[in-house]
Design a protein around this motif. Structure first.
Motif, short mmCIF file in Angstrom:
data_model
loop_
_atom_site.label_atom_id
_atom_site.label_comp_id
_atom_site.label_asym_id
_atom_site.label_seq_id
_atom_site.Cartn_x
_atom_site.Cartn_y
_atom_site.Cartn_z
N ARG A 171 22.27 33.01 -63.42
CA ARG A 171 20.89 32.52 -63.55
C ARG A 171 20.20 33.11 -64.78
N GLU A 172 20.47 34.39 -65.05
CA GLU A 172 19.82 35.06 -66.17
C GLU A 172 20.37 34.58 -67.52
N GLU A 173 21.68 34.34 -67.60
CA GLU A 173 22.32 34.02 -68.88
C GLU A 173 22.46 32.52 -69.12
N GLY A 174 22.37 31.71 -68.06
CA GLY A 174 22.51 30.26 -68.22
C GLY A 174 23.92 29.79 -68.50
N MET A 175 24.92 30.59 -68.15
CA MET A 175 26.30 30.23 -68.46
C MET A 175 26.91 29.34 -67.36
N GLY A 176 27.96 28.64 -67.71
CA GLY A 176 28.76 27.93 -66.72
C GLY A 176 29.80 28.88 -66.16
N VAL A 177 30.24 28.64 -64.93
CA VAL A 177 31.23 29.51 -64.28
C VAL A 177 32.36 28.65 -63.73
N LEU A 178 33.59 29.00 -64.08
CA LEU A 178 34.78 28.41 -63.47
C LEU A 178 35.34 29.48 -62.53
N PHE A 179 35.24 29.22 -61.23
CA PHE A 179 35.61 30.22 -60.22
C PHE A 179 36.87 29.76 -59.52
N ILE A 180 37.94 30.55 -59.63
CA ILE A 180 39.24 30.20 -59.06
C ILE A 180 39.46 31.01 -57.80
N THR A 181 39.82 30.35 -56.71
CA THR A 181 40.01 31.05 -55.43
C THR A 181 40.89 30.21 -54.50
N HIS A 182 41.37 30.85 -53.44
CA HIS A 182 42.07 30.10 -52.38
C HIS A 182 41.23 30.07 -51.11
N ASP A 183 40.04 30.66 -51.16
CA ASP A 183 39.24 30.87 -49.95
C ASP A 183 38.04 29.93 -49.94
N MET A 184 38.05 28.96 -49.03
CA MET A 184 36.95 28.00 -48.96
C MET A 184 35.65 28.65 -48.50
N GLY A 185 35.74 29.79 -47.82
CA GLY A 185 34.53 30.53 -47.45
C GLY A 185 33.79 31.02 -48.69
N VAL A 186 34.54 31.51 -49.68
CA VAL A 186 33.96 31.95 -50.94
C VAL A 186 33.43 30.74 -51.72
N VAL A 187 34.15 29.62 -51.66
CA VAL A 187 33.70 28.39 -52.33
C VAL A 187 32.32 27.99 -51.83
N ALA A 188 32.14 27.99 -50.51
CA ALA A 188 30.85 27.62 -49.92
C ALA A 188 29.75 28.55 -50.38
N GLU A 189 30.11 29.80 -50.62
CA GLU A 189 29.12 30.82 -51.01
C GLU A 189 28.63 30.64 -52.44
N ILE A 190 29.49 30.11 -53.33
CA ILE A 190 29.17 30.22 -54.76
C ILE A 190 29.20 28.91 -55.54
N ALA A 191 29.91 27.87 -55.08
CA ALA A 191 30.21 26.71 -55.94
C ALA A 191 29.25 25.55 -55.77
N ASP A 192 28.81 24.96 -56.91
CA ASP A 192 28.05 23.72 -56.89
C ASP A 192 28.99 22.53 -56.66
N ARG A 193 30.10 22.53 -57.39
CA ARG A 193 31.11 21.48 -57.23
C ARG A 193 32.47 22.12 -57.03
N THR A 194 33.39 21.37 -56.44
CA THR A 194 34.70 21.91 -56.08
C THR A 194 35.80 20.95 -56.49
N VAL A 195 36.87 21.52 -57.04
CA VAL A 195 38.11 20.79 -57.33
C VAL A 195 39.20 21.40 -56.46
N VAL A 196 39.86 20.59 -55.65
CA VAL A 196 40.94 21.07 -54.77
C VAL A 196 42.27 20.68 -55.39
N MET A 197 43.14 21.69 -55.60
CA MET A 197 44.44 21.44 -56.22
C MET A 197 45.58 21.68 -55.24
N LEU A 198 46.61 20.88 -55.38
CA LEU A 198 47.85 21.03 -54.60
C LEU A 198 49.00 20.57 -55.47
N GLY A 199 49.98 21.43 -55.66
CA GLY A 199 51.16 21.06 -56.45
C GLY A 199 50.84 20.64 -57.87
#
Length: 624
Positions: free
Chosen positions: A219-247
């Motif tokens: 919020r302070e810096e105005g940067m974009g964030v690409l957040f990589i995780t396997h945990d949908m609980g963390v996704v719900a906590e931090i992400a505006d949009r989500t890309v789900v990858m498999l294989g």
């Protein structure tokens, strides 16, 4: 303080209104193998705007980390091939000369890796490492760079930043090291921050701190964030949009709220269903399976509550009384003891047949040391440990080896637990044959039966550990632990390193095996949501002591000790609608268990809150 840097290239300036910070189109990455090229990332596309967080989520091997490394061009050009388009502020990165790309890394794109200790120079102070990054990118030099490094450490909420800047990485906790990595990544005010599993190895309270910190700094810096995780609980906590990858492919993408509300892909449904949710159980107060989604049909199999088969009045299968384990700290020519690590201090509990008792707490609280002392992998200084009434501390090595038939251990890292040169069938049969429980032919039958019980084809017995996934290797370790028909299994962080859906499968397997064999589990974990689902009773540890102990439902619904409340409040909430809320997260670090050599622990008192639910008394305003 003067900024000595030069002006940035116009084509890499912050994009204008509406233009994405990062635009990825048809990204493909392949690795060279002995037989040719193997495609790992198979044509994915996405955009990230200013002040937007995009989560790329998937299990190990899905291609999400390779995507990040491809964007940063950190893969060797000799063994990898990247195709497509990656544009930062409208400038194509894949065709940028390497000299210019080096200035983009750290200058325009900051990256935080999963394991901070392997990313930091162990021989340089953390302040010098941040100052070096500032100097390389021409923002500050000399004393100005050192002062700015301290300011960045203050920004990521590191207390006593000026003193901490002189510390080497190994002098800092895991959470502190991850904050240093974030400070370094943000030092040059990047347009984009790539965070690759930055919280996976952290305790739940430290994870909450890091997630909240990233949101505040964004919020302070105005940067974009690409957040990589396997945990949908963390996704719900931090992400505006989500890309789900498999294989290596995108199976679903969209607004995070829409994906949680109405996921379309069976795989996405599996990831969401596997998220441990505090308070989501049926309320019967017994261990309960995770709900499981069939990946092919997308049909959800609901959670199943276990019947309570524990005889609370019988003799405990494992009894621990006043257990003490301390480690001496020595110095000088003659090795004088100048202090001690009070790892386990006056710990007592019972474990009944067919019961799961969980030891929970953050790293350094003494829970793993307790498990190892019970197994006599390390020798305690005091206390009593008995199995079925036999005092195991009084046994010699030969009799203790026999006693280990009744108590087995499952470790956190299954790969480190298996000999890579021995086939898994031999590894499972080894304890059976060592204790002379049968012939080799009988051992082969036992191995086949155990592999089937842990959900694997008996034919895999001839394979080596490296030919299996992490979840499969953990199943093999469980099968090996069962080969002696033990009464007690000590599971030390046995699911913490697994992807979230694999974790759910292994927990369900442990519950099934407990019901089938009447096993007792001492389940050691820092994951409160998994503990709630696994446990009959819970013991919360802090600085080597049990501060709260009671039935699982009582501890989670009515926590009494401030530390228990802190652990529970830090669990990610898998509800994207709450993402904008600012959670109050304490920035305290767990205090050190090191005490002077003449330290005498105080006498502790406990009060009973309800039947079987006790809490350690504390004085005044309790703090970490």
């Amino acid at each position: 303080m003067t900024d000595t840097g030069t002006a940035s290239s116009p084509s890499l300036d912050t994009p204008g209104n509406g233009e994405p910070v990062l635009s990825v189109r048809d990204l493909k990455t392949a690795f060279r193998t002995g037989t040719g090229w193997t495609q790992i990332v198979k044509g994915i596309s996405f955009d990230i705007g200013a002040r937007e967080t995009l989560a790329v989520v998937g299990e190990s091997g899905s291609g999400k980390s390779v995507t990040a490394l491809s964007i940063m061009r950190l893969l060797s050009p000799e063994t990898s091939r990247i195709e497509g388009s990656v544009r930062l502020g409208g400038r194509e990165l894949l065709t940028l000369p390497e000299a210019q790309m080096r200035m983009v890394r750290g200058g325009k794109i900051g990256m935080v890796f999963q394991e901070a200790m392997t990313s930091l120079n162990p021989l340089a102070s953390v302040g010098d490492q941040i100052a070096e990054a500032l100097s390389i990118h021409g923002r500050f030099t000399g004393a100005a760079a050192e002062a700015e490094a301290v300011r960045m450490l203050e920004r990521v909420r590191i207390p006593a930043a000026k003193a901490r800047a002189r510390n080497l990485p190994h002098n800092l906790s895991g959470g502190m090291r991850q904050r240093v990595m974030i400070a370094m990544a943000l030092a040059c005010k990047p347009q984009l921050l790539i965070a690759d599993e930055p919280t996976t190895a952290l305790d739940v309270t430290i994870q909450a701190q890091i997630l909240q910190l990233i949101k505040e700094l964004q919020r302070e810096e105005g940067m974009g964030v690409l957040f990589i995780t396997h945990d949908m609980g963390v996704v719900a906590e931090i992400a505006d949009r989500t890309v789900v990858m498999l294989g290596g492919e995108v199976v679903e993408q969209g607004q995070t709220e829409d994906i949680f509300a109405a996921a379309q892909s069976p795989y996405t449904k599996t990831l969401i269903a596997a998220v441990p949710r505090l308070g989501s159980m049926t309320g019967k107060g017994q261990p309960e399976h995770f709900p499981v989604v069939d990946r092919k049909t997308g049909v959800l199999r609901p959670a199943e509550s276990r019947p309570d088969t524990v005889d609370h009045a019988g003799q405990p299968v494992l009894s621990v009384r006043n257990l003490v384990k301390r480690f001496d700290l020595t110095s000088g020519l003659f090795g004088a003891v100048h202090g001690r690590v009070h790892a386990v201090e006056n710990v007592s509990f019972d474990l009944q047949a067919g019961e799961t008792l969980s030891l929970v707490g953050e790293s350094g609280c003494g829970k793993s040391t307790t498990g190892r002392a019970i197994m006599r992998l390390i020798e305690p200084q005091g206390g009593a440990i008995s199995i079925d009434g036999t005092d195991i501390l009084a046994l010699d090595k030969a009799r203790m080896r026999d006693m280990r038939r009744h108590i087995q251990m499952i470790f956190q890292d299954p790969f480190a637990s298996l000999n890579p040169r021995i086939r898994v069938g031999e590894a499972i049969a080894e304890p059976y044959l060592t204790h002379k429980l049968g012939t080799r032919q009988e051992a082969r039958a036992v191995v086949a039966d155990l592999l089937e019980r842990v959900g694997m084809d008996p034919q895999v017995a001839n394979r080596y550990p490296q030919q299996f996934s992490g979840g499969q290797r953990q199943r093999i370790c469980i099968a090996r632990a069962l080969s002696l028909s033990p009464k007690v299994i000590v599971a030390d962080e046995s699911v913490s390193g697994l992807d979230v859906s694999i974790k759910a499968q292994v927990v369900n397997l442990l519950l099934d095996l407990q019901q089938a064999f009447g096993l007792s589990y001492l389940f050691i974990s820092h994951d409160m949501a998994v503990v709630e689902r696994m446990s009959h009773r819970v013991a919360v540890m802090y600085l080597g002591e049990i501060v709260e102990l009671g039935p699982s439902a009582a501890v989670f619904k009515n926590p009494q000790h401030p530390y228990t409340k802190r652990l529970i409040s830090a669990v990610p909430i898998p509800d994207p609608s709450r993402r904008a809320q600012v959670r109050k997260v304490a920035n305290d670090e767990v205090r050190s268990p090191i005490r002077p050599a003449d330290y005498v622990p105080p006498q502790r008192s406990y009060r009973e809150v309800s039947p079987g639910h006790v809490v350690q008394e504390w004085e005044g305003d309790w703090k970490m």
